[in-house]
Design a protein around this motif. Structure first.
Motif, mmCIF file in Angstrom:
data_model
loop_
_atom_site.group_PDB
_atom_site.id
_atom_site.type_symbol
_atom_site.label_atom_id
_atom_site.label_comp_id
_atom_site.label_asym_id
_atom_site.label_seq_id
_atom_site.Cartn_x
_atom_site.Cartn_y
_atom_site.Cartn_z
ATOM 1 N N ASN A 10 -9.991 0.433 2.368
ATOM 2 C CA ASN A 10 -10.155 0.639 3.806
ATOM 3 C C ASN A 10 -10.746 2.025 4.102
ATOM 4 O O ASN A 10 -10.788 2.900 3.249
ATOM 5 C CB ASN A 10 -8.794 0.483 4.498
ATOM 6 C CG ASN A 10 -8.909 0.441 6.008
ATOM 7 O OD1 ASN A 10 -9.944 0.046 6.560
ATOM 8 N ND2 ASN A 10 -7.866 0.861 6.695
ATOM 9 N N LYS A 11 -11.193 2.178 5.335
ATOM 10 C CA LYS A 11 -11.759 3.435 5.850
ATOM 11 C C LYS A 11 -13.095 3.780 5.181
ATOM 12 O O LYS A 11 -13.381 4.926 4.842
ATOM 13 C CB LYS A 11 -10.756 4.588 5.717
ATOM 14 C CG LYS A 11 -9.411 4.300 6.398
ATOM 15 C CD LYS A 11 -8.464 5.475 6.317
ATOM 16 C CE LYS A 11 -7.100 5.114 6.926
ATOM 17 N NZ LYS A 11 -6.131 6.217 6.873
ATOM 18 N N SER A 12 -13.932 2.750 4.999
ATOM 19 C CA SER A 12 -15.252 2.975 4.401
ATOM 20 C C SER A 12 -16.127 3.859 5.282
ATOM 21 O O SER A 12 -17.066 4.494 4.794
ATOM 22 C CB SER A 12 -15.956 1.633 4.156
ATOM 23 O OG SER A 12 -16.155 0.933 5.383
ATOM 24 N N VAL A 25 -5.813 0.199 -0.136
ATOM 25 C CA VAL A 25 -5.955 1.637 -0.348
ATOM 26 C C VAL A 25 -6.966 2.150 0.676
ATOM 27 O O VAL A 25 -7.651 1.364 1.328
ATOM 28 C CB VAL A 25 -6.436 1.974 -1.778
ATOM 29 C CG1 VAL A 25 -5.450 1.478 -2.808
ATOM 30 C CG2 VAL A 25 -7.820 1.397 -2.030
ATOM 31 N N SER A 26 -7.061 3.453 0.804
ATOM 32 C CA SER A 26 -8.046 4.019 1.718
ATOM 33 C C SER A 26 -8.878 5.057 0.992
ATOM 34 O O SER A 26 -8.475 5.581 -0.058
ATOM 35 C CB SER A 26 -7.372 4.649 2.942
ATOM 36 O OG SER A 26 -6.735 5.855 2.586
ATOM 37 N N THR A 27 -10.034 5.351 1.553
ATOM 38 C CA THR A 27 -10.933 6.318 0.930
ATOM 39 C C THR A 27 -10.409 7.752 1.018
ATOM 40 O O THR A 27 -10.988 8.652 0.430
ATOM 41 C CB THR A 27 -12.321 6.252 1.587
ATOM 42 O OG1 THR A 27 -12.190 6.505 2.997
ATOM 43 C CG2 THR A 27 -12.959 4.891 1.374
ATOM 44 N N THR A 28 -9.331 7.951 1.744
ATOM 45 C CA THR A 28 -8.715 9.279 1.804
ATOM 46 C C THR A 28 -7.738 9.492 0.646
ATOM 47 O O THR A 28 -7.144 10.567 0.525
ATOM 48 C CB THR A 28 -7.976 9.476 3.135
ATOM 49 O OG1 THR A 28 -7.020 8.425 3.303
ATOM 50 C CG2 THR A 28 -8.955 9.449 4.300
ATOM 51 N N GLU A 29 -7.551 8.457 -0.175
ATOM 52 C CA GLU A 29 -6.702 8.569 -1.354
ATOM 53 C C GLU A 29 -7.586 8.805 -2.584
ATOM 54 O O GLU A 29 -8.801 8.639 -2.536
ATOM 55 C CB GLU A 29 -5.874 7.297 -1.532
ATOM 56 C CG GLU A 29 -5.016 6.955 -0.314
ATOM 57 C CD GLU A 29 -4.309 5.625 -0.470
ATOM 58 O OE1 GLU A 29 -3.594 5.439 -1.473
ATOM 59 O OE2 GLU A 29 -4.474 4.770 0.415
ATOM 60 N N GLY A 30 -6.981 9.145 -3.691
ATOM 61 C CA GLY A 30 -7.738 9.403 -4.907
ATOM 62 C C GLY A 30 -8.193 8.130 -5.596
ATOM 63 O O GLY A 30 -7.535 7.088 -5.502
ATOM 64 N N GLU A 31 -9.314 8.220 -6.304
ATOM 65 C CA GLU A 31 -9.830 7.049 -7.022
ATOM 66 C C GLU A 31 -9.035 6.760 -8.292
ATOM 67 O O GLU A 31 -9.288 5.766 -8.975
ATOM 68 C CB GLU A 31 -11.309 7.232 -7.369
ATOM 69 C CG GLU A 31 -11.614 8.412 -8.257
ATOM 70 C CD GLU A 31 -12.013 9.651 -7.472
ATOM 71 O OE1 GLU A 31 -12.536 10.591 -8.090
ATOM 72 O OE2 GLU A 31 -11.798 9.686 -6.242
ATOM 73 N N ASP A 32 -8.045 7.627 -8.607
ATOM 74 C CA ASP A 32 -7.220 7.400 -9.788
ATOM 75 C C ASP A 32 -5.958 6.586 -9.495
ATOM 76 O O ASP A 32 -5.128 6.382 -10.380
ATOM 77 C CB ASP A 32 -6.821 8.737 -10.428
ATOM 78 C CG ASP A 32 -6.135 9.682 -9.427
ATOM 79 O OD1 ASP A 32 -5.950 9.287 -8.259
ATOM 80 O OD2 ASP A 32 -5.794 10.820 -9.819
ATOM 81 N N SER A 73 0.854 -1.195 0.000
ATOM 82 C CA SER A 73 0.000 0.000 0.000
ATOM 83 C C SER A 73 0.882 1.233 0.000
ATOM 84 O O SER A 73 2.104 1.148 0.149
ATOM 85 C CB SER A 73 -0.908 0.041 1.229
ATOM 86 O OG SER A 73 -0.175 0.448 2.376
ATOM 87 N N SER A 74 0.255 2.379 -0.123
ATOM 88 C CA SER A 74 0.946 3.636 0.146
ATOM 89 C C SER A 74 0.912 3.871 1.657
ATOM 90 O O SER A 74 0.128 3.239 2.372
ATOM 91 C CB SER A 74 0.269 4.790 -0.603
ATOM 92 O OG SER A 74 -1.091 4.865 -0.266
ATOM 93 N N PRO A 75 1.746 4.774 2.178
ATOM 94 C CA PRO A 75 1.741 5.029 3.626
ATOM 95 C C PRO A 75 0.378 5.552 4.096
ATOM 96 O O PRO A 75 -0.274 6.341 3.403
ATOM 97 C CB PRO A 75 2.827 6.101 3.796
ATOM 98 C CG PRO A 75 3.706 5.965 2.602
ATOM 99 C CD PRO A 75 2.798 5.558 1.485
ATOM 100 N N GLY A 76 -0.050 5.091 5.270
ATOM 101 C CA GLY A 76 -1.259 5.622 5.881
ATOM 102 C C GLY A 76 -2.558 4.994 5.446
ATOM 103 O O GLY A 76 -3.633 5.493 5.801
ATOM 104 N N SER A 77 -2.488 3.887 4.718
ATOM 105 C CA SER A 77 -3.715 3.245 4.240
ATOM 106 C C SER A 77 -4.418 2.444 5.332
ATOM 107 O O SER A 77 -5.601 2.130 5.209
ATOM 108 C CB SER A 77 -3.410 2.326 3.057
ATOM 109 O OG SER A 77 -2.592 1.252 3.488
ATOM 110 N N SER A 97 -13.919 -1.314 6.816
ATOM 111 C CA SER A 97 -13.482 -0.302 7.771
ATOM 112 C C SER A 97 -12.815 -1.044 8.922
ATOM 113 O O SER A 97 -13.487 -1.728 9.699
ATOM 114 C CB SER A 97 -14.656 0.528 8.297
ATOM 115 O OG SER A 97 -14.230 1.321 9.404
ATOM 116 N N ALA A 98 -11.492 -0.935 8.999
ATOM 117 C CA ALA A 98 -10.788 -1.592 10.100
ATOM 118 C C ALA A 98 -11.195 -0.994 11.434
ATOM 119 O O ALA A 98 -11.132 -1.660 12.474
ATOM 120 C CB ALA A 98 -9.278 -1.466 9.898
#
Length: 276
Positions: free
Chosen positions: A224-226, A199-206, A97-101, A256-257
Motif C-alpha cells: 500500500n501507499k504506492s 505492508v506500506s512503502t513507509t516500511e522497510g523492504e526487509d 499487517s503491522s500498525p499503520g499500513s 494506493s488506497a
C-alpha cells in the motif's frame, strides 16, 4: 510464544457491536473477562547442593507443552469456523499487517466498491476502542469489534464468539482485520480461506525476511501507499525479491488506497476467490 505478553489469557477479550449504518439504540457489549489470578503463596525448600539444571528443563518442557495445547485448541475451533464458512458459502479473508499500513482505509474503499453486489461483514481486532468498527459501519457493512485487551492477536475462539452475534448471510464476504502485529497473528489460524498481508512503502523492504512466518503463511501481499514511492527509500524490487525468498507462491499487488491506483487488481483478486 506469547504467554509473557498477555496472550496466554484467551478469555480476556470484549466484543462490541455489531454496528451498521442502520443500527439504533445503545451499544450492547458482550464481555468475556475472567480473572484467573490466584493469590496463593507456596513455600518450597530447596537444597542448594543439588544440580538445578532439571528445573530449567522442566520449565522449557511445560512452555512447549502449553504452546502446543494453545495452538491445538485454536486449530480445532478454526476448523469448525472454516466449515461454517463453507456451509454458508462465505469468503473469509484474514487481513494482517503491522500498525499503520492502511488496512482500514483499504477495507473502506473495498467495501464501498463491492457492497452494491455483495453482502459484506467485518470483524475488527484492536487492543482497545471501537474506532475502526465505527469507520467500517459508515461504509454500509455490518461490523463487530473485538478488543483483545493485553492480547496481540485474534484467535479462532474470538472469531467464533463474534460469529454468534453477526448472523452472517449466505454468499457473502467476511473481512477480518487482525490486530496490527506481524508476529503472533501468523501462528493463529482463524478459519479463513485466505490470509492477506498488507505492508506500506513507509516500511522497510526487509520485512519479509525479518518476519518470515507471516509472509510464508499468507496468500496475497498488498503493498500500500504506492503514491509515496517517489518520496521514500522503499526499493520495490528488493521487497518483492525478499517475498520470493520466503514464499515463492505469494501473490503481490501494489496499490494506493488514497489515490485508487491498483485497487482494481485487488477487487479482481477478491472476485477470483469467489469463483473458487
Amino acid at each position: 510464544m506469547c504467554e509473557t505478553c498477555g496472550c496466554g489469557n484467551p478469555d480476556g477479550f470484549k466484543i462490541h457491536g455489531p454496528y451498521n449504518t442502520h443500527s439504533h439504540g445503545e451499544d450492547h457489549v458482550h464481555e468475556h473477562e475472567h480473572d484467573h489470578g490466584h493469590d496463593h503463596t507456596h513455600s518450597h525448600m530447596h537444597s542448594h547442593d543439588d544440580d538445578h539444571q532439571h528445573s530449567h528443563d522442566q520449565t522449557h518442557q511445560k512452555t512447549v507443552k502449553l504452546n502446543i495445547d494453545i495452538l491445538s485448541a485454536n486449530n480445532l475451533t478454526a476448523g469448525m469456523n472454516r466449515r461454517f464458512f463453507e456451509g454458508r458459502r462465505v469468503l473469509c479473508l484474514n487481513m494482517v499487517s503491522s500498525p499503520g499500513s492502511g488496512k482500514t482505509t483499504i477495507l473502506e474503499k473495498t467495501i464501498i466498491s463491492l457492497i452494491p453486489s455483495k453482502k459484506i461483514y467485518v470483524i475488527e481486532g484492536d487492543q482497545q476502542t471501537h474506532l475502526d468498527a465505527d469507520r467500517i459501519a459508515k461504509t454500509g457493512a455490518t461490523a463487530i469489534q473485538i478488543n483483545t485487551g493485553s492480547g496481540c492477536h485474534l484467535d479462532s475462539k474470538m472469531v467464533e464468539t463474534a460469529l454468534e452475534k453477526l448472523d452472517i448471510g449466505t454468499n457473502s464476504i467476511l473481512f477480518i482485520e487482525n490486530v496490527g502485529n506481524l508476529v503472533c497473528p501468523a501462528m493463529f489460524d482463524l478459519g479463513e480461506q485466505k490470509r492477506v498481508v498488507v505492508v506500506s512503502t513507509t516500511e522497510g523492504e526487509d520485512k519479509p525476511v525479518k518476519y518470515p512466518n507471516m509472509f510464508e503463511t499468507s496468500h496475497l501481499c498488498i503493498i500500500n501507499k504506492s503514491d509515496l514511492l517517489p518520496y521514500v527509500d522503499f526499493r520495490l524490487e528488493e521487497f518483492i525479491k525478499n517475498c520470493r525468498i520466503v514464499n515463492t507462491d505469494l501473490e503481490i499487488i501494489t496499490v494506493s488506497a488514497k489515490t485508487g491506483e491498483g485497487m482494481d487488481k485487488w477487487f479482481a483478486w477478491i472476485f477470483n476467490q469467489l469463483k473458487k
